[in-house]
Design a protein around this motif. Structure first.
Motif, PDB file in Angstrom:
ATOM      1  N   ASN A  34       0.825  -1.211   0.000  1.00 46.12           N
ATOM      2  CA  ASN A  34       0.000   0.000   0.000  1.00 46.12           C
ATOM      3  C   ASN A  34       0.859   1.261   0.000  1.00 46.12           C
ATOM      4  O   ASN A  34       0.554   2.237  -0.704  1.00 46.12           O
ATOM      5  N   LEU A  35       1.940   1.229   0.776  1.00 49.90           N
ATOM      6  CA  LEU A  35       2.831   2.384   0.816  1.00 49.90           C
ATOM      7  C   LEU A  35       3.499   2.620  -0.535  1.00 49.90           C
ATOM      8  O   LEU A  35       3.618   3.761  -0.995  1.00 49.90           O
ATOM      9  N   SER A  36       3.919   1.550  -1.187  1.00 52.93           N
ATOM     10  CA  SER A  36       4.564   1.679  -2.495  1.00 52.93           C
ATOM     11  C   SER A  36       3.586   2.222  -3.538  1.00 52.93           C
ATOM     12  O   SER A  36       3.964   3.037  -4.389  1.00 52.93           O
ATOM     13  N   GLU A  37       2.343   1.766  -3.472  1.00 53.30           N
ATOM     14  CA  GLU A  37       1.338   2.267  -4.414  1.00 53.30           C
ATOM     15  C   GLU A  37       1.125   3.768  -4.228  1.00 53.30           C
ATOM     16  O   GLU A  37       1.050   4.523  -5.202  1.00 53.30           O
ATOM     17  N   ARG A  38       1.043   4.194  -2.979  1.00 56.31           N
ATOM     18  CA  ARG A  38       0.845   5.619  -2.714  1.00 56.31           C
ATOM     19  C   ARG A  38       2.076   6.434  -3.112  1.00 56.31           C
ATOM     20  O   ARG A  38       1.942   7.549  -3.630  1.00 56.31           O
ATOM     21  N   ALA A  39       3.256   5.883  -2.851  1.00 55.65           N
ATOM     22  CA  ALA A  39       4.482   6.598  -3.221  1.00 55.65           C
ATOM     23  C   ALA A  39       4.590   6.741  -4.732  1.00 55.65           C
ATOM     24  O   ALA A  39       4.976   7.798  -5.245  1.00 55.65           O
ATOM     25  N   ALA A  40       4.246   5.692  -5.455  1.00 55.04           N
ATOM     26  CA  ALA A  40       4.286   5.756  -6.910  1.00 55.04           C
ATOM     27  C   ALA A  40       3.285   6.792  -7.434  1.00 55.04           C
ATOM     28  O   ALA A  40       3.585   7.541  -8.370  1.00 55.04           O
ATOM     29  N   GLU A  41       2.111   6.825  -6.838  1.00 52.31           N
ATOM     30  CA  GLU A  41       1.108   7.800  -7.249  1.00 52.31           C
ATOM     31  C   GLU A  41       1.560   9.219  -6.936  1.00 52.31           C
ATOM     32  O   GLU A  41       1.385  10.144  -7.751  1.00 52.31           O
ATOM     33  N   ALA A  42       2.168   9.417  -5.755  1.00 55.25           N
ATOM     34  CA  ALA A  42       2.664  10.742  -5.384  1.00 55.25           C
ATOM     35  C   ALA A  42       3.766  11.195  -6.340  1.00 55.25           C
ATOM     36  O   ALA A  42       3.830  12.370  -6.728  1.00 55.25           O
ATOM     37  N   ALA A  43       4.642  10.258  -6.728  1.00 51.85           N
ATOM     38  CA  ALA A  43       5.709  10.604  -7.668  1.00 51.85           C
ATOM     39  C   ALA A  43       5.137  10.987  -9.023  1.00 51.85           C
ATOM     40  O   ALA A  43       5.613  11.928  -9.681  1.00 51.85           O
ATOM     41  N   TYR A  44       4.102  10.273  -9.449  1.00 49.18           N
ATOM     42  CA  TYR A  44       3.466  10.599 -10.734  1.00 49.18           C
ATOM     43  C   TYR A  44       2.837  11.992 -10.698  1.00 49.18           C
ATOM     44  O   TYR A  44       2.995  12.779 -11.632  1.00 49.18           O
ATOM     45  N   VAL A  45       2.132  12.303  -9.617  1.00 45.62           N
ATOM     46  CA  VAL A  45       1.490  13.606  -9.488  1.00 45.62           C
ATOM     47  C   VAL A  45       2.529  14.719  -9.434  1.00 45.62           C
ATOM     48  O   VAL A  45       2.337  15.803  -9.991  1.00 45.62           O
ATOM     49  N   ALA A  46       3.660  14.454  -8.776  1.00 45.47           N
ATOM     50  CA  ALA A  46       4.706  15.467  -8.639  1.00 45.47           C
ATOM     51  C   ALA A  46       5.527  15.638  -9.918  1.00 45.47           C
ATOM     52  O   ALA A  46       6.350  16.550  -9.999  1.00 45.47           O
ATOM     53  N   GLY A  47       5.325  14.774 -10.881  1.00 48.80           N
ATOM     54  CA  GLY A  47       6.077  14.876 -12.119  1.00 48.80           C
ATOM     55  C   GLY A  47       7.371  14.094 -12.116  1.00 48.80           C
ATOM     56  O   GLY A  47       8.156  14.191 -13.066  1.00 48.80           O
ATOM     57  N   ALA A  48       7.623  13.318 -11.068  1.00 50.90           N
ATOM     58  CA  ALA A  48       8.822  12.479 -11.009  1.00 50.90           C
ATOM     59  C   ALA A  48       8.513  11.153 -11.699  1.00 50.90           C
ATOM     60  O   ALA A  48       8.323  10.116 -11.059  1.00 50.90           O
TER      61      ALA A  48
END
Length: 241
Positions: free
Chosen positions: A159-173
């Motif tokens: 769950n943490l990895s999914e959220r981190a991946a989503e946060a990176a996508y939103v941030a443009g990383a």
């Protein structure tokens, strides 16, 4: 040199003023009367001297220190940490599932051996093999509990990895996001492969246990029939006499 002396003198004066404001009761009264803006700046300055600021000041104009760049760096650190957590929990779960599967196969072997010997063992031999079966079952149950515990940690990491991946996508990383998702997919594949092996072992164990029940029931029926036949034979002899 004069400017340096004035700077040193100013810093010392500020330090004495800081000590006075923080420690003396009269100084605390003075602080309460200082305008709000000055007190905020003073608090930030004291924090900067004591612990250092975690975030980079937004007033810097370097292209490498824009808000967007700093957010990308921060979210990349988050995805790296999430990937590390996921790797560790995946390793723990895979190892535990593997040990559990081995224990189940050991129990299968013992119970198969017992099924093949039903009706051929004396009481002492049957007691010995049953003690072995019980100990192995206890080991299987313990390893199964370990699997549940590590699986709970692993699910949190997923769950943490999914959220981190989503946060990176939103941030443009994008690179960090893609790497995190690939890492997550690989971890899920590894766990699924080992989990399928454990499920297969559980099905095999269920089949062996069902065979044991049938064989035990058949042996009991055979023994009952033999005992009934032994009781009927003397009566037949008596009737012939």
């Amino acid at each position: 040199m004069a400017a340096l002396r004035r700077g040193v003198f100013g810093f010392r004066s500020f330090s004495r003023l800081s000590s006075f404001l923080l420690n003396s009761s009269s100084g605390q009264k003075v602080v309460s009367k200082v305008p709000f803006l000055f007190r905020c700046n003073y608090s930030k300055l004291v924090l900067g001297f004591g612990t250092g600021l975690c975030a980079v000041p937004f007033s810097q104009k370097s292209e490498d220190l824009t808000h967007e760049a700093l957010i990308k760096r921060a979210v990349s650190l988050v995805t790296n940490s999430a990937n590390t957590y996921l790797s560790q929990t995946t390793l723990a779960l895979v190892d535990t599932l593997t040990e559990y599967t081995k224990a189940v196969h050991t129990l299968i072997s013992i119970q198969k051996r017992y099924v093949s010997l039903i009706g051929k063992l004396n009481p002492n031999e049957e007691e010995a093999i049953w003690q072995l079966i019980i100990r192995t079952r206890v080991e299987v149950n313990e390893k199964q509990e370990d699997c549940k515990r590590f699986e709970s940690n692993w699910m949190n990491a997923v769950n943490l990895s999914e959220r981190a991946a989503e946060a990176a996508y939103v941030a443009g990383a994008d690179q960090a996001s893609v790497f995190a998702r690939n890492h997550l997919q690989m971890a899920q594949t590894q766990v699924e492969e080992v989990r399928q092996l454990s499920l297969k072992a559980e099905r095999m164990l269920a089949e062996v246990q069902a065979e044991e029940i049938r064989s035990t029931a058949q042996q009991a029926e055979t023994s009952k029939s033999a005992a009934g036949l032994e009781e009927e034979i003397p009566d037949a002899y008596l009737r012939e006499d």
